[in-house]
Design a protein around this motif. Structure first.
Motif, PDB file in Angstrom:
ATOM      1  N   ARG A   1     -15.522  -2.989   6.753  1.00 17.01           N
ATOM      2  CA  ARG A   1     -14.112  -2.593   6.648  1.00 17.01           C
ATOM      3  C   ARG A   1     -13.729  -1.564   7.692  1.00 17.01           C
ATOM      4  NH1 ARG A   1     -11.923  -3.218   0.548  1.00 17.01           N
ATOM      5  NH2 ARG A   1     -10.046  -2.530   1.616  1.00 17.01           N
TER       6      ARG A   1
ATOM      7  N   ARG B   1      -6.649  -8.823   2.980  1.00 21.20           N
ATOM      8  CA  ARG B   1      -7.421  -8.649   4.222  1.00 21.20           C
ATOM      9  C   ARG B   1      -8.622  -7.732   3.991  1.00 21.20           C
ATOM     10  NH1 ARG B   1      -4.698  -7.585   9.901  1.00 21.20           N
ATOM     11  NH2 ARG B   1      -3.745  -5.833   8.847  1.00 21.20           N
ATOM     12  N   GLY B   2      -8.400  -6.670   3.214  1.00 18.77           N
ATOM     13  CA  GLY B   2      -9.532  -5.805   2.858  1.00 18.77           C
ATOM     14  C   GLY B   2     -10.590  -6.629   2.116  1.00 18.77           C
TER      15      GLY B   2
ATOM     16  N   MET C   1      -1.186   0.705   7.819  1.00 17.36           N
ATOM     17  CA  MET C   1      -0.661   0.796   6.456  1.00 17.36           C
ATOM     18  C   MET C   1      -1.572   1.661   5.578  1.00 17.36           C
ATOM     19  SD  MET C   1       1.762  -0.755   7.494  1.00 17.36           S
ATOM     20  CE  MET C   1       2.826  -0.246   6.182  1.00 17.36           C
ATOM     21  N   GLY C   2      -2.872   1.551   5.814  1.00 22.39           N
ATOM     22  CA  GLY C   2      -3.809   2.407   5.092  1.00 22.39           C
ATOM     23  C   GLY C   2      -3.617   3.865   5.487  1.00 22.39           C
TER      24      GLY C   2
ATOM     25  N   CYS D   1      -6.317   1.216   9.931  1.00 25.25           N
ATOM     26  CA  CYS D   1      -5.197   0.300   9.667  1.00 25.25           C
ATOM     27  C   CYS D   1      -3.934   1.141   9.455  1.00 25.25           C
ATOM     28  CB  CYS D   1      -5.513  -0.518   8.411  1.00 25.25           C
ATOM     29  SG  CYS D   1      -4.083  -1.303   7.667  1.00 25.25           S
TER      30      CYS D   1
ATOM     31  N   TRP E   1     -11.858  -1.879  10.234  1.00 28.31           N
ATOM     32  CA  TRP E   1     -10.411  -1.920  10.499  1.00 28.31           C
ATOM     33  C   TRP E   1      -9.652  -0.993   9.543  1.00 28.31           C
ATOM     34  CZ3 TRP E   1      -6.573  -2.960  13.690  1.00 28.31           C
ATOM     35  CH2 TRP E   1      -5.281  -2.975  13.160  1.00 28.31           C
ATOM     36  N   CYS E   2     -10.102  -0.962   8.278  1.00 28.77           N
ATOM     37  CA  CYS E   2      -9.393  -0.185   7.257  1.00 28.77           C
ATOM     38  C   CYS E   2      -9.414   1.320   7.550  1.00 28.77           C
ATOM     39  CB  CYS E   2      -9.983  -0.458   5.873  1.00 28.77           C
ATOM     40  SG  CYS E   2      -9.751  -2.167   5.363  1.00 28.77           S
TER      41      CYS E   2
ATOM     42  N   PRO F   1       0.822  -1.220   0.000  1.00 29.14           N
ATOM     43  CA  PRO F   1       0.000   0.000   0.000  1.00 29.14           C
ATOM     44  C   PRO F   1       0.851   1.263   0.000  1.00 29.14           C
ATOM     45  CG  PRO F   1      -0.333  -1.275   2.036  1.00 29.14           C
ATOM     46  CD  PRO F   1       0.526  -2.090   1.132  1.00 29.14           C
TER      47      PRO F   1
ATOM     48  N   ARG G   1      -4.825   4.958  -2.592  1.00 31.69           N
ATOM     49  CA  ARG G   1      -5.097   3.712  -1.856  1.00 31.69           C
ATOM     50  C   ARG G   1      -5.596   2.611  -2.797  1.00 31.69           C
ATOM     51  NH1 ARG G   1      -7.317   4.750   4.130  1.00 31.69           N
ATOM     52  NH2 ARG G   1      -7.178   2.495   4.111  1.00 31.69           N
TER      53      ARG G   1
ATOM     54  N   CYS H   1      -5.589  -5.774  -1.559  1.00 31.86           N
ATOM     55  CA  CYS H   1      -5.280  -6.256  -0.204  1.00 31.86           C
ATOM     56  C   CYS H   1      -6.149  -7.471   0.158  1.00 31.86           C
ATOM     57  CB  CYS H   1      -5.512  -5.146   0.830  1.00 31.86           C
ATOM     58  SG  CYS H   1      -5.238  -5.740   2.506  1.00 31.86           S
TER      59      CYS H   1
ATOM     60  N   TRP I   1      -4.150  -0.020  -3.760  1.00 33.63           N
ATOM     61  CA  TRP I   1      -3.893  -1.355  -3.196  1.00 33.63           C
ATOM     62  C   TRP I   1      -5.043  -1.764  -2.288  1.00 33.63           C
ATOM     63  CZ3 TRP I   1      -0.848  -5.602  -3.351  1.00 33.63           C
ATOM     64  CH2 TRP I   1      -0.906  -6.452  -2.250  1.00 33.63           C
ATOM     65  N   CYS I   2      -5.437  -0.839  -1.405  1.00 33.82           N
ATOM     66  CA  CYS I   2      -6.502  -1.152  -0.436  1.00 33.82           C
ATOM     67  C   CYS I   2      -7.812  -1.487  -1.150  1.00 33.82           C
ATOM     68  CB  CYS I   2      -6.730   0.040   0.493  1.00 33.82           C
ATOM     69  SG  CYS I   2      -5.319   0.391   1.536  1.00 33.82           S
TER      70      CYS I   2
HETATM   71  S1  SF4 Z   1      -6.420  -0.376   5.068  1.00 38.07           S
HETATM   72 FE1  SF4 Z   1      -5.013  -2.048   5.640  1.00 38.07          FE
HETATM   73  S2  SF4 Z   1      -6.278  -3.899   5.825  1.00 38.07           S
HETATM   74 FE2  SF4 Z   1      -7.489  -2.338   4.769  1.00 38.07          FE
HETATM   75  S3  SF4 Z   1      -7.182  -2.745   2.642  1.00 38.07           S
HETATM   76 FE3  SF4 Z   1      -5.636  -1.232   3.196  1.00 38.07          FE
HETATM   77  S4  SF4 Z   1      -3.812  -2.356   3.812  1.00 38.07           S
HETATM   78 FE4  SF4 Z   1      -5.529  -3.794   3.725  1.00 38.07          FE
END
Ligand code: SF4
Length: 164
Positions: free
Chosen positions: A134, A57-58, A142-143, A140, A136-137, A38, A48, A55, A50-51
C-alpha cells in the motif's frame, strides 16, 4: 459476513470500474464516490476508516498486488509532508484543469477521472512491486486530505474547541 467478503473481494469494484469506464468513459465520473468518501468519513470524525475498510483501490493493493510485492519499507521522502502536499496540489490542479477544459462534455469529464484513476493505480501497482503493497496510500491525495482533516479535528479537540 458481508464485511468479511468485502475485505477479500472489494477490489473487484475497482476492476469493474476500469473495464466499464474503458468502454463507456462517461462512467469515469463514478470515481468521484471513492474520491469524496474518505474526506466525508474524516469530516464525520471517522479518521481514515474509509481507507482501511472500504476503498476498492486500497483493497486491490492489499489483496492483489501484495502477492507481487517485495515488501521493502516505503522511502521516507514518499511519506514526507512536502511530497504529500505536492501530490495533493498536483492532482487537484490536474483535475481542475481537466474539468474546466472539458466543461459541458460528459465524455471528456469522464475521461479526466478515468485517466487519473488508471495512471495513479498503475503507479501504485509499480510501487507495490518494490515496496510495501500500500505504498501509494502513504501519499494518495485523498488519504492525505483525510489525514489532514483528522489531524485538524484532533488538535481542535485538544484545545477544547469541540462542543461538550
Ligand atoms: S489512501 Fe487513497 S487509495 Fe489508499 S485506501 Fe485511502 S483513498 Fe484509497
Amino acid at each position: 459476513m458481508i464485511a468479511k467478503i468485502y475485505r477479500k473481494y472489494g477490489f473487484l469494484i475497482l476492476i469493474a470500474y476500469l473495464i466499464a469506464a474503458f468502454f463507456f468513459p462517461v462512467l469515469g465520473v463514478v470515481a468521484v464516490i471513492c474520491m469524496l468518501s474518505p474526506v466525508i468519513f474524516a469530516l464525520t470524525g471517522k479518521g481514515r476508516y474509509w481507507c482501511g475498510h472500504f476503498c476498492p483501490r486500497g483493497n486491490f493493493f492489499q489483496n492483489v498486488t501484495c502477492h507481487l510485492s517485495k515488501k521493502r519499507p516505503v522511502p521516507a521522502f514518499l511519506k514526507s509532508a512536502a511530497f504529500r502536499t505536492f501530490m495533493v496540489l498536483f492532482i487537484i490542479g490536474n483535475f481542475s484543469f481537466g474539468i474546466y477544459s472539458n466543461w459541458g462534455n460528459a465524455y471528456g469529464i469522464g475521461m479526466v477521472f478515468y485517466r487519473i484513476i488508471v495512471i495513479t493505480t498503475l503507479i501504485g501497482v509499480i510501487l507495490s512491486g518494490f515496496y510495501l503493497p500500500r505504498t501509494w496510500c502513504t501519499f494518495c491525495p485523498m488519504g492525505s486530505i483525510s489525514s489532514f482533516i483528522s489531524w485538524l479535528k484532533r488538535s481542535r479537540q485538544r484545545r477544547g474547541y469541540t462542543k461538550v
